[in-house]
Scaffold this motif. Structure first.
Motif, PDB file in Angstrom:
ATOM      1  N   UNK A  39      -1.895   2.827  -6.855  1.00 50.11           N
ATOM      2  CA  UNK A  39      -0.998   3.476  -5.902  1.00 50.11           C
ATOM      3  C   UNK A  39      -1.419   4.908  -5.575  1.00 50.11           C
ATOM      4  N   UNK A  40      -2.573   5.331  -6.059  1.00 49.57           N
ATOM      5  CA  UNK A  40      -3.068   6.668  -5.733  1.00 49.57           C
ATOM      6  C   UNK A  40      -3.451   6.719  -4.254  1.00 49.57           C
ATOM      7  N   UNK A  41      -2.976   7.734  -3.576  1.00 48.81           N
ATOM      8  CA  UNK A  41      -3.250   7.891  -2.150  1.00 48.81           C
ATOM      9  C   UNK A  41      -4.557   8.656  -1.940  1.00 48.81           C
ATOM     10  N   UNK A  42      -5.237   8.426  -0.820  1.00 47.43           N
ATOM     11  CA  UNK A  42      -6.471   9.162  -0.521  1.00 47.43           C
ATOM     12  C   UNK A  42      -6.214  10.672  -0.448  1.00 47.43           C
ATOM     13  N   UNK A  43      -7.215  11.457  -0.842  1.00 42.22           N
ATOM     14  CA  UNK A  43      -7.062  12.902  -0.911  1.00 42.22           C
ATOM     15  C   UNK A  43      -6.723  13.519   0.446  1.00 42.22           C
ATOM     16  N   UNK A  44      -7.348  13.019   1.519  1.00 43.37           N
ATOM     17  CA  UNK A  44      -7.066  13.593   2.831  1.00 43.37           C
ATOM     18  C   UNK A  44      -5.613  13.379   3.240  1.00 43.37           C
ATOM     19  N   UNK A  45      -5.039  12.231   2.830  1.00 49.89           N
ATOM     20  CA  UNK A  45      -3.631  11.966   3.123  1.00 49.89           C
ATOM     21  C   UNK A  45      -2.736  12.857   2.267  1.00 49.89           C
ATOM     22  N   UNK A  46      -3.103  13.041   1.011  1.00 50.61           N
ATOM     23  CA  UNK A  46      -2.318  13.904   0.120  1.00 50.61           C
ATOM     24  C   UNK A  46      -2.329  15.356   0.595  1.00 50.61           C
ATOM     25  N   UNK A  47      -3.439  15.780   1.183  1.00 57.09           N
ATOM     26  CA  UNK A  47      -3.505  17.143   1.707  1.00 57.09           C
ATOM     27  C   UNK A  47      -2.510  17.338   2.848  1.00 57.09           C
ATOM     28  N   UNK A 138      -3.978   5.670   7.424  1.00 53.91           N
ATOM     29  CA  UNK A 138      -5.038   5.382   6.469  1.00 53.91           C
ATOM     30  C   UNK A 138      -4.913   3.933   6.053  1.00 53.91           C
ATOM     31  N   UNK A 139      -5.756   3.083   6.625  1.00 56.41           N
ATOM     32  CA  UNK A 139      -5.722   1.648   6.342  1.00 56.41           C
ATOM     33  C   UNK A 139      -4.333   1.085   6.589  1.00 56.41           C
ATOM     34  N   UNK A 140      -3.677   0.635   5.542  1.00 56.45           N
ATOM     35  CA  UNK A 140      -2.375  -0.021   5.695  1.00 56.45           C
ATOM     36  C   UNK A 140      -1.210   0.919   5.445  1.00 56.45           C
ATOM     37  N   UNK A 141      -1.460   2.217   5.536  1.00 56.78           N
ATOM     38  CA  UNK A 141      -0.409   3.216   5.339  1.00 56.78           C
ATOM     39  C   UNK A 141      -0.324   4.092   6.585  1.00 56.78           C
ATOM     40  N   UNK A 142       0.887   4.271   7.085  1.00 57.44           N
ATOM     41  CA  UNK A 142       1.128   5.126   8.246  1.00 57.44           C
ATOM     42  C   UNK A 142       2.036   6.275   7.816  1.00 57.44           C
ATOM     43  N   UNK A 143       1.617   7.487   8.124  1.00 60.91           N
ATOM     44  CA  UNK A 143       2.407   8.670   7.795  1.00 60.91           C
ATOM     45  C   UNK A 143       3.116   9.151   9.049  1.00 60.91           C
ATOM     46  N   UNK A 144       4.430   9.287   8.974  1.00 62.45           N
ATOM     47  CA  UNK A 144       5.244   9.747  10.093  1.00 62.45           C
ATOM     48  C   UNK A 144       5.735  11.165   9.832  1.00 62.45           C
TER      49      UNK A 144
END
Length: 274
Positions: A39-47, A138-144
């Motif tokens: 469940x760790x998110x990619x670093x660019x998304x976490x930033x 990011x792949x199957x995750x969408x950030x709103x």
């Protein structure tokens, strides 16, 4: 396993683990960290998330523990449990509150029992459409990300019509978002079935402009909440497109059906809003 239970070995090991609390705690923490690794998110998304408040849609709250997120849970924090109109509106009203609503929403395309994640929670989805834009994918995750101003303010009633259960409901052709409210009511047999056993599944078939169809199990009680229907996304990519201020494939009409639909009244009054 049965032999260990009879001999008391399992009880002894549990007692030993309790007495050796610090070691047991370290062991459990290590097991938890390992279990959360997927469940760790990619670093660019976490930033992009940083310390901003975030909600999770529809249910994977393990992202919070795995990434130390500033979590703001919805009242019904796993939306597959918002199976009544009241619970759906709790989440919708939460998103309408500027103080309570999260700055970001992490969205995945997940649903149970062949449902559509947005049809399942129509009032909440309408509030998401009203207040959030696509921010990152990011792949199957969408950030709103929450907007400073809403996409619209009020709904305007444009038509009200009675349909038979057998009809395909054709939608008016318009570039404006179209919302339908469908208060489905159980007949006498349906009310008895709900009390003494259950109501079998009810489904909605969507007729797309391209000619293909999509078919989903629905929660009948929430259809009266107001479903954004004519540009309803049928994938995470569609949500991304729609919330980036583009249109997705138009839905021309829909039909409600399913094993349990005979337990509802023969006619239904549908209201159309824009």
């Amino acid at each position: 396993f049965l032999l260990k239970g009879i001999s008391g070995i399992i009880t002894f090991n549990n007692m030993k683990a309790t007495l050796q609390y610090s070691q047991t705690k370290k062991f459990l923490e290590a097991v938890t960290r390992e279990a959360l690794q997927p469940q760790k998110l990619p670093e660019d998304l976490l930033e992009k998330i940083g310390t901003k408040s975030i909600g999770i849609f529809p249910w994977e709250v393990s992202y919070v523990a795995a990434n130390d997120l500033n979590y703001k849970p919805f009242p019904v924090f796993q939306t597959e449990n918002a199976y009544t109109s009241y619970l759906d509106f709790l989440n919708a009203k939460y998103l309408e509150n500027r103080i309570m609503a999260p700055e970001l929403i992490l969205m995945e395309w997940k649903a149970v029992d062949g449902r559509h994640p947005l049809i399942h929670a129509p009032a909440m989805w309408l509030s998401i459409y009203k207040w959030y834009d696509a921010y990152d994918r990011n792949n199957e995750i969408l950030l709103l990300k929450r907007r400073s101003t809403p996409r619209f303010n009020d709904l305007e009633l444009v038509n009200r019509r009675i349909y038979s259960k057998k009809e395909i409901i054709e939608l008016p052709v318009t570039d404006n978002p179209l919302i339908v409210k469908i208060p489905l009511k159980l007949n006498t047999l349906g009310k008895l079935s709900k009390i003494f056993f259950r109501v079998d599944e009810v489904r909605m078939k969507l007729f797309m402009e391209s000619g293909r169809t999509e078919d989903y199990r629905i929660v009948p009680d929430t259809l009266k909440d107001g479903l954004f229907i004519n540009f309803l996304p049928v994938s995470l990519s569609g949500v991304n497109t729609l919330l980036s201020s583009d249109k997705v494939e138009r839905i021309k009409g829909f039909k409600i059906h399913g094993k349990g639909f005979h337990l509802y009244n023969k006619e239904m009054t549908i209201e159309f809003y824009r």
